[in-house]
Design a protein around this motif. Structure first.
Motif, PDB file in Angstrom:
ATOM      1  N   VAL A 266      19.483 -26.953  84.841  1.00 19.67           N
ATOM      2  CA  VAL A 266      18.721 -27.618  83.772  1.00 19.67           C
ATOM      3  C   VAL A 266      17.327 -26.998  83.651  1.00 19.67           C
ATOM      4  CG1 VAL A 266      17.612 -29.815  83.136  1.00 19.67           C
ATOM      5  CG2 VAL A 266      20.026 -29.765  83.797  1.00 19.67           C
ATOM      6  N   GLY A 267      16.707 -26.692  84.791  1.00 16.43           N
ATOM      7  CA  GLY A 267      15.394 -26.044  84.765  1.00 16.43           C
ATOM      8  C   GLY A 267      15.436 -24.688  84.092  1.00 16.43           C
ATOM      9  N   VAL A 268      16.467 -23.920  84.350  1.00 13.88           N
ATOM     10  CA  VAL A 268      16.618 -22.602  83.719  1.00 13.88           C
ATOM     11  C   VAL A 268      16.896 -22.760  82.226  1.00 13.88           C
ATOM     12  CG1 VAL A 268      18.083 -20.538  83.607  1.00 13.88           C
ATOM     13  CG2 VAL A 268      17.336 -21.418  85.831  1.00 13.88           C
ATOM     14  N   LEU A 269      17.826 -23.672  81.879  1.00 14.08           N
ATOM     15  CA  LEU A 269      18.190 -23.882  80.477  1.00 14.08           C
ATOM     16  C   LEU A 269      16.993 -24.324  79.642  1.00 14.08           C
ATOM     17  CD1 LEU A 269      21.680 -25.617  80.830  1.00 14.08           C
ATOM     18  CD2 LEU A 269      21.194 -23.237  80.210  1.00 14.08           C
ATOM     19  N   GLY A 270      16.057 -25.022  80.254  1.00 13.90           N
ATOM     20  CA  GLY A 270      14.865 -25.462  79.539  1.00 13.90           C
ATOM     21  C   GLY A 270      13.996 -24.314  79.046  1.00 13.90           C
ATOM     22  N   PHE A 271      14.215 -23.127  79.595  1.00 16.66           N
ATOM     23  CA  PHE A 271      13.451 -21.950  79.182  1.00 16.66           C
ATOM     24  C   PHE A 271      14.239 -21.031  78.239  1.00 16.66           C
ATOM     25  CE2 PHE A 271      11.167 -22.884  83.234  1.00 16.66           C
ATOM     26  CZ  PHE A 271       9.901 -23.029  82.694  1.00 16.66           C
ATOM     27  N   ILE A 272      15.394 -21.469  77.779  1.00 19.81           N
ATOM     28  CA  ILE A 272      16.223 -20.624  76.914  1.00 19.81           C
ATOM     29  C   ILE A 272      16.163 -21.141  75.476  1.00 19.81           C
ATOM     30  CG2 ILE A 272      18.556 -19.774  76.453  1.00 19.81           C
ATOM     31  CD1 ILE A 272      19.085 -19.963  79.466  1.00 19.81           C
ATOM     32  N   PRO A 273      15.586 -20.319  74.580  1.00 11.89           N
ATOM     33  CA  PRO A 273      15.543 -20.713  73.163  1.00 11.89           C
ATOM     34  C   PRO A 273      16.964 -20.912  72.630  1.00 11.89           C
ATOM     35  CG  PRO A 273      14.150 -18.798  73.574  1.00 11.89           C
ATOM     36  CD  PRO A 273      14.963 -19.026  74.816  1.00 11.89           C
ATOM     37  N   GLY A 274      17.128 -21.905  71.795  1.00 16.64           N
ATOM     38  CA  GLY A 274      18.439 -22.223  71.249  1.00 16.64           C
ATOM     39  C   GLY A 274      19.050 -23.392  72.012  1.00 16.64           C
ATOM     40  N   ILE A 275      19.108 -23.267  73.330  1.00 20.57           N
ATOM     41  CA  ILE A 275      19.544 -24.399  74.147  1.00 20.57           C
ATOM     42  C   ILE A 275      18.422 -25.429  74.156  1.00 20.57           C
ATOM     43  CG2 ILE A 275      20.172 -25.145  76.480  1.00 20.57           C
ATOM     44  CD1 ILE A 275      21.567 -22.403  76.780  1.00 20.57           C
ATOM     45  N   THR A 276      17.191 -24.923  74.156  1.00 20.90           N
ATOM     46  CA  THR A 276      16.017 -25.766  73.986  1.00 20.90           C
ATOM     47  C   THR A 276      15.535 -25.581  72.551  1.00 20.90           C
ATOM     48  OG1 THR A 276      15.418 -25.625  76.309  1.00 20.90           O
ATOM     49  CG2 THR A 276      13.659 -26.204  74.776  1.00 20.90           C
ATOM     50  N   THR A 277      15.651 -26.648  71.757  1.00 18.82           N
ATOM     51  CA  THR A 277      15.234 -26.578  70.364  1.00 18.82           C
ATOM     52  C   THR A 277      13.717 -26.643  70.268  1.00 18.82           C
ATOM     53  OG1 THR A 277      15.473 -28.971  70.101  1.00 18.82           O
ATOM     54  CG2 THR A 277      17.379 -27.624  69.535  1.00 18.82           C
ATOM     55  N   ASN A 278      13.187 -26.143  69.167  1.00 17.89           N
ATOM     56  CA  ASN A 278      11.739 -26.099  68.939  1.00 17.89           C
ATOM     57  C   ASN A 278      11.030 -25.394  70.100  1.00 17.89           C
ATOM     58  OD1 ASN A 278      12.146 -27.675  66.572  1.00 17.89           O
ATOM     59  ND2 ASN A 278      12.117 -29.511  67.820  1.00 17.89           N
ATOM     60  N   TYR A 279      11.678 -24.350  70.599  1.00 19.85           N
ATOM     61  CA  TYR A 279      11.172 -23.643  71.774  1.00 19.85           C
ATOM     62  C   TYR A 279       9.731 -23.173  71.580  1.00 19.85           C
ATOM     63  CZ  TYR A 279      11.070 -20.572  75.812  1.00 19.85           C
ATOM     64  OH  TYR A 279      10.732 -19.980  76.997  1.00 19.85           O
TER      65      TYR A 279
ATOM     66  N   ALA B 259       2.177 -28.585  79.462  1.00 21.25           N
ATOM     67  CA  ALA B 259       2.301 -29.994  79.846  1.00 21.25           C
ATOM     68  C   ALA B 259       1.779 -30.829  78.686  1.00 21.25           C
ATOM     69  CB  ALA B 259       1.500 -30.279  81.111  1.00 21.25           C
ATOM     70  N   GLY B 260       2.011 -32.121  78.754  1.00 24.07           N
ATOM     71  CA  GLY B 260       1.456 -33.018  77.751  1.00 24.07           C
ATOM     72  C   GLY B 260       2.488 -33.555  76.788  1.00 24.07           C
ATOM     73  N   HIS B 261       2.143 -34.686  76.192  1.00 29.44           N
ATOM     74  CA  HIS B 261       3.048 -35.400  75.305  1.00 29.44           C
ATOM     75  C   HIS B 261       3.301 -34.679  73.986  1.00 29.44           C
ATOM     76  CE1 HIS B 261      -0.897 -36.594  73.853  1.00 29.44           C
ATOM     77  NE2 HIS B 261      -0.304 -36.823  72.695  1.00 29.44           N
ATOM     78  N   ASP B 262       2.493 -33.676  73.668  1.00 34.98           N
ATOM     79  CA  ASP B 262       2.631 -33.010  72.382  1.00 34.98           C
ATOM     80  C   ASP B 262       3.601 -31.832  72.403  1.00 34.98           C
ATOM     81  OD1 ASP B 262       0.875 -31.649  74.027  1.00 34.98           O
ATOM     82  OD2 ASP B 262      -0.493 -31.064  72.428  1.00 34.98           O
ATOM     83  N   SER B 263       4.299 -31.596  73.507  1.00 26.76           N
ATOM     84  CA  SER B 263       5.307 -30.541  73.537  1.00 26.76           C
ATOM     85  C   SER B 263       6.437 -30.940  72.603  1.00 26.76           C
ATOM     86  CB  SER B 263       5.850 -30.346  74.959  1.00 26.76           C
ATOM     87  OG  SER B 263       6.786 -29.287  74.972  1.00 26.76           O
ATOM     88  N   GLY B 264       6.779 -30.060  71.689  1.00 26.17           N
ATOM     89  CA  GLY B 264       7.827 -30.356  70.718  1.00 26.17           C
ATOM     90  C   GLY B 264       9.195 -29.843  71.127  1.00 26.17           C
ATOM     91  N   ALA B 265       9.290 -29.176  72.264  1.00 20.53           N
ATOM     92  CA  ALA B 265      10.564 -28.604  72.709  1.00 20.53           C
ATOM     93  C   ALA B 265      11.483 -29.700  73.240  1.00 20.53           C
ATOM     94  CB  ALA B 265      10.313 -27.559  73.787  1.00 20.53           C
ATOM     95  N   GLN B 266      12.792 -29.537  72.959  1.00 30.62           N
ATOM     96  CA  GLN B 266      13.773 -30.516  73.429  1.00 30.62           C
ATOM     97  C   GLN B 266      15.005 -29.794  73.966  1.00 30.62           C
ATOM     98  OE1 GLN B 266      14.399 -33.071  69.978  1.00 30.62           O
ATOM     99  NE2 GLN B 266      13.126 -34.620  70.975  1.00 30.62           N
ATOM    100  N   LEU B 267      15.310 -30.057  75.225  1.00 28.88           N
ATOM    101  CA  LEU B 267      16.514 -29.514  75.833  1.00 28.88           C
ATOM    102  C   LEU B 267      17.721 -30.153  75.157  1.00 28.88           C
ATOM    103  CD1 LEU B 267      17.805 -27.743  78.038  1.00 28.88           C
ATOM    104  CD2 LEU B 267      17.667 -29.714  79.562  1.00 28.88           C
ATOM    105  N   LEU B 268      18.633 -29.300  74.684  1.00 31.13           N
ATOM    106  CA  LEU B 268      19.829 -29.737  73.956  1.00 31.13           C
ATOM    107  C   LEU B 268      19.484 -30.536  72.699  1.00 31.13           C
ATOM    108  CD1 LEU B 268      21.984 -30.831  77.031  1.00 31.13           C
ATOM    109  CD2 LEU B 268      22.002 -28.605  75.859  1.00 31.13           C
TER     110      LEU B 268
END
Length: 147
Positions: A21-34, A40-49
């Motif tokens: 899951v940690g690795v997948l969080g760094f892969i664009p496409g698997i993580t949307t809005n990469y 850090a912080g609440h304003d991160s727009g990236a979403q895993l899956l």
């Protein structure tokens, strides 16, 4: 890696999933809005899956948790500590996620509602597995010996 018990096997598998899951969080496409991922912080727009809010820090936490799980799965006592202790940490994160304002700077990891309920499920499952899979003979001696 060779695990001698169901407890160690489950701890190792859960550790491997956290690492993945940690690795997948760094892969664009698997993580949307990469491109909207922040450190850090609440304003991160990236979403895993496309579901779970992540940041660089959140992904690093998953990687470290996975490494800890794999390392601790090498012994019976370590596997139990990972599952029960890690599960307790995830239950605390669930409570934290329920009480913190998701739009505030206190939501620094960051977490959204999907993360919160995943943390609850993980916490309950990890604690339950850690307790249920501990061999009866080992549970009475684990406090006295490092397994």
């Amino acid at each position: 890696m060779h695990w001698n018990s169901a407890l160690q096997t489950v701890a190792g598998l859960i550790g491997a999933v956290f690492l993945l899951v940690g690795v997948l969080g760094f892969i664009p496409g698997i993580t949307t809005n990469y491109g909207d991922m922040t450190f850090a912080g609440h304003d991160s727009g990236a979403q895993l899956l496309g579901i779970f809010q992540v940041s660089v820090l959140h992904n690093i936490v998953h990687l470290l948790f996975g490494i800890a799980g794999l390392a601790l799965a090498r012994t019976l006592g370590g596997a139990r500590i990972f599952l029960v202790g890690g599960g307790a940490i995830y239950l605390i994160l669930w409570i934290y996620g329920l009480v913190v304002d998701m739009g505030s700077s206190a939501n620094f990891v960051p977490m959204n509602t999907a993360d919160n309920w995943l943390h609850f499920g993980l916490g309950v499952a990890m604690v339950a597995l850690g307790l249920a899979l501990t061999p009866r003979s080992a549970s009475s001696t684990m406090g006295r010996h490092s397994a």
